[in-house]
Motif scaffolding. Sequence first.
Motif, short mmCIF file in Angstrom:
data_model
loop_
_atom_site.label_atom_id
_atom_site.label_comp_id
_atom_site.label_asym_id
_atom_site.label_seq_id
_atom_site.Cartn_x
_atom_site.Cartn_y
_atom_site.Cartn_z
N VAL A 55 4.71 8.52 -10.56
CA VAL A 55 4.43 8.33 -11.98
C VAL A 55 3.81 9.60 -12.56
CG1 VAL A 55 3.06 7.06 -13.67
CG2 VAL A 55 4.16 5.84 -11.81
N VAL A 56 2.82 10.17 -11.87
CA VAL A 56 2.13 11.35 -12.41
C VAL A 56 3.12 12.51 -12.57
CG1 VAL A 56 0.39 13.09 -11.94
CG2 VAL A 56 -0.12 10.69 -11.56
N ALA A 84 0.81 -1.23 0.00
CA ALA A 84 0.00 0.00 0.00
C ALA A 84 0.84 1.28 0.00
CB ALA A 84 -0.97 -0.02 1.17
N ARG A 142 -4.49 -1.74 -8.41
CA ARG A 142 -3.85 -2.28 -7.21
C ARG A 142 -4.27 -1.46 -5.99
NH1 ARG A 142 -1.92 -6.67 -4.78
NH2 ARG A 142 -0.59 -6.04 -3.07
N SER A 143 -4.29 -0.15 -6.17
CA SER A 143 -4.67 0.72 -5.07
C SER A 143 -6.11 0.42 -4.63
CB SER A 143 -4.55 2.18 -5.52
OG SER A 143 -5.00 3.06 -4.54
N ARG A 166 13.81 9.62 4.79
CA ARG A 166 13.27 10.92 4.40
C ARG A 166 14.30 12.01 4.62
NH1 ARG A 166 7.78 12.14 3.65
NH2 ARG A 166 7.98 14.17 4.56
N LEU A 184 -6.03 16.39 -14.40
CA LEU A 184 -4.84 15.98 -13.64
C LEU A 184 -4.88 16.52 -12.22
CD1 LEU A 184 -2.42 14.35 -14.65
CD2 LEU A 184 -1.18 16.48 -14.82
N ARG A 210 -8.18 0.96 -0.86
CA ARG A 210 -8.21 2.42 -0.79
C ARG A 210 -9.31 2.92 -1.72
NH1 ARG A 210 -4.05 3.94 2.66
NH2 ARG A 210 -3.06 1.98 3.17
N ASP A 262 0.50 11.48 2.23
CA ASP A 262 1.68 10.83 2.75
C ASP A 262 1.61 10.83 4.28
OD1 ASP A 262 4.10 9.79 3.27
OD2 ASP A 262 5.28 11.45 2.48
N PRO A 263 1.52 9.65 4.90
CA PRO A 263 1.35 9.62 6.35
C PRO A 263 2.52 10.26 7.10
CG PRO A 263 1.73 7.41 5.47
CD PRO A 263 1.53 8.31 4.31
N GLU A 264 3.74 10.05 6.58
CA GLU A 264 4.91 10.61 7.27
C GLU A 264 4.88 12.14 7.23
OE1 GLU A 264 7.10 8.98 9.01
OE2 GLU A 264 8.58 10.55 9.37
N SER A 265 4.43 12.69 6.09
CA SER A 265 4.30 14.14 5.98
C SER A 265 3.32 14.66 7.01
CB SER A 265 3.79 14.53 4.60
OG SER A 265 4.83 14.84 3.74
N ILE A 291 2.08 6.20 -7.37
CA ILE A 291 1.14 6.98 -8.19
C ILE A 291 1.60 8.42 -8.29
CG2 ILE A 291 -1.21 7.90 -8.23
CD1 ILE A 291 -2.14 5.18 -7.20
N LEU A 336 -6.26 -2.86 -2.76
CA LEU A 336 -5.77 -2.72 -1.40
C LEU A 336 -6.78 -2.02 -0.49
CD1 LEU A 336 -2.07 -1.81 -2.16
CD2 LEU A 336 -2.87 -3.84 -0.97
N VAL A 345 -7.38 11.45 -12.99
CA VAL A 345 -5.96 11.75 -13.22
C VAL A 345 -5.45 10.96 -14.41
CG1 VAL A 345 -3.65 11.47 -12.26
CG2 VAL A 345 -5.47 12.37 -10.83
N LEU A 353 -1.58 0.32 -11.47
CA LEU A 353 -1.37 0.89 -10.13
C LEU A 353 -2.70 1.27 -9.49
CD1 LEU A 353 1.67 3.31 -10.05
CD2 LEU A 353 1.41 1.10 -8.97
N ILE A 354 -3.57 1.90 -10.31
CA ILE A 354 -4.85 2.34 -9.77
C ILE A 354 -5.67 1.13 -9.34
CG2 ILE A 354 -7.03 3.47 -10.36
CD1 ILE A 354 -5.42 5.29 -12.19
N LEU A 363 -8.37 9.21 -8.91
CA LEU A 363 -7.26 8.66 -9.70
C LEU A 363 -7.67 8.37 -11.14
CD1 LEU A 363 -5.59 6.28 -7.14
CD2 LEU A 363 -4.67 8.37 -8.11
N ASP A 371 8.48 12.35 -0.83
CA ASP A 371 7.27 11.56 -0.65
C ASP A 371 7.42 10.16 -1.22
OD1 ASP A 371 5.86 13.34 0.74
OD2 ASP A 371 4.30 13.70 -0.76
N VAL A 389 2.40 1.72 -3.50
CA VAL A 389 1.43 2.08 -4.54
C VAL A 389 1.05 3.55 -4.40
CG1 VAL A 389 -0.91 1.71 -5.35
CG2 VAL A 389 0.55 -0.23 -4.89
N ARG A 390 0.84 3.98 -3.16
CA ARG A 390 0.51 5.39 -2.93
C ARG A 390 1.63 6.30 -3.43
NH1 ARG A 390 2.34 9.10 -0.20
NH2 ARG A 390 3.80 7.80 0.95
N PHE A 401 0.50 0.97 -17.26
CA PHE A 401 1.10 0.76 -15.94
C PHE A 401 0.33 1.51 -14.87
CE2 PHE A 401 4.13 1.64 -12.53
CZ PHE A 401 4.56 0.35 -12.27
N MET A 402 -0.05 2.74 -15.22
CA MET A 402 -0.80 3.57 -14.28
C MET A 402 -2.14 2.92 -13.95
SD MET A 402 -0.50 6.60 -12.87
CE MET A 402 -1.64 7.57 -11.89
N GLN A 437 13.15 16.16 9.90
CA GLN A 437 12.75 14.76 9.74
C GLN A 437 13.32 13.87 10.84
OE1 GLN A 437 10.60 14.16 7.36
NE2 GLN A 437 10.81 16.32 6.83
#
Lengths: 536, 168
Positions: free
Chosen positions: A169-170, A159, B96-97, A301, B22, B102, B109-112, A166, B100, B30, B93-94, B27, A236, A162-163, B89-90, A296
Amino acid sequence: MIAADFAPLAVALPLLGAAVAFILMRYSRAQRLVSVTVLGLTLGLAVVMLLAAPSAGTHAVRLGGWEPPFGIVLVVDQFSALMLVVSSAVSLVVLIYAAGQGTEDSGDEAPVSIFHPTYLILVAGVSNAFMTGDLFNLYVGFEVLLTASYVLMTLGGTAPRVRAGITYVVVSVVSSMLFLIAIAMIYGATGTVNMADLATKLDDVDPATQLVLHLMLLVAFGIKAAVFPLYFWLPDSYPTALAPVTAVFAGLLTKVGVYAMVRVETLLFPGGRLGSFLMVVALVTMVVGILGALAQSDLKRLLSFTLISHIGYMVFGLALSSRLGLAAAVYYVVHHIIIQTSLFLVTGLVERRAGTADVDRLGGLARLSPLLGILFFIPAMNLAGIPPFSGFLGKLGLLEAGVDAGTPLAFVLVAGAVFTSLLTLLVMARVWNRAFWRSTEDVEDPEPILLVGTAPDSTASGMHRVADQITGTSLAKESVKLLPGSMTGPTIGLVTLGVALTFLAGPLYTLTDNAAADMLERTPYIEAVLGVGAGT
Amino acid sequence: MTVDLTLIVLMAAFLAAGLYLLLERSLTRVLFGLILLGNGVNILILAMSGVGGAAAFYTEGTSGRDYVDSLPQALILTAIVITFAVTSFMLGLIYRSWVLGRKDEVQDDPESLRRETEDDYGHADDADRAADASEFPHPAEVRPLPRARTTPASGSRSASGSTGGQAR
């Protein structure tokens, strides 16, 4: 027949190797053998080309026998030969590391068998981008390496990957689209996509149009090189990938962007018209990147942010558009590829040994594994620019070039570079103090496996038994070695190479200085492609 | 150089619509944005080949100026293949997302987010350890672990230890 005539092999060999490795998908040992052999051969070829480059000068290979400017040419000059050597050496080291990791993890996971072919395609794309003398072929090279990187980034399809994949890739596709638009407009303005031919024809284009084309290319490559304000995708996406994948991405992919920027600034649009603009960009990239790193706690990161910050140094040298600045920037690129990759490889080892790369939860690593401590400490100090190391020499070269330029803006950049260097030292010292030096008792919420190492019963099997109790994960499989020689070996090799850059600094600076002189003069490149007399 | 206005207008429409899609959170949109963007750029390359002409096969007696410029067509062909590969490929990914679990959306981004919400980096260092005077171990510490002999100081865990790594 000279060495540079074999230049297409640097692209063809990895591609063929990828095909063979793909066929051997079920035989992981044979697959590893093929990919390591292929990259070894590529490295050998690159070294021979680099050794021949100073005497042979710039050499162009016409693919398919088509005369330039109609056909595609591969151009080997000292800069591209140097980049080729460094990129194939680093990718070989990372491949051995990854193979070691694969062997240790018993290698029966399905996604890993796709790793080797994809990795080789990535290397082929990087080599192509470093050598091509055709703008559209550069786009193809970029796409080859990017498509391979999409697959490597999302390997395993978890997961988080994949997040991150994406987003990655974009952003990459958008930057490629900008590049393609720039190519289309350049073709519309000049009627050619051959870089040497463009160098002679772009001068006649209306200055305002030139500026648009120039900026389009810089933005497209700036996204790939992750300069301010186009870097947001990098921290990210990079940290989520596998450790060797992140290492090779951090080392090579952004530098391909920097390489393309160097070619744009020297060959296509010489004279440094956007020099002041690039200097401001370099300054902000350096400072913002390192401030990001300060905030960080996750080591991957944090290193991604230092990567962004140090891209600023290369742009600084490039923006000066003087021989000194360009030579120092090229030296810095070489230094940074090796050092940043080693740091990410070590981070992979830390994660493997301690179960996490979060600095807040690490402690006592230097005691637990002195080898790991040394392996982190040397490249960390190297990155910060402590005197005996190559980081110091690279920064010194850049500062000298900045002072030599003498403009007020250049002095501001010199100050900014020193400030960034100090902050890098602070960031690295903080990681060292927290993850390696402090005792595990001082860690607020330590990773359980760190406590196990200090227990009296710290034999390997006992360790795994206890680790199993704590984490309940598969980490405690009897077969798993925490720090296998097949992974520490390549890391030691790369760290040693980073140290060796200090001793090789003399010849290397001579080489980068000659490369810079050739690039600024432009005629060697243009004459190699279009024939004598074309560059005047 | 002559430029076909229809192609330019078409390209602008494709690029504008592509860019708009975009920037959406969904997704699938996008993905459609990327497709439109790719096609818009291909039309731009086509427009750069100037006015049309005879197909680029050699015919006796035709002047060089009457042929169409075929190089942009070769470039477009390459670009189409690449866009096709990336699009598929995209799409993978979508999918797969979605598998999973989602939503069909760009994820944060969880860390962000964690970095943004956390108050202070040096929290662990500056915490007042003496404040934790409880005789009883913190609930999080009660684990089946022979730890008593290894870390005697582990009882001094600060009470404010819920911010940092425990979010894991």
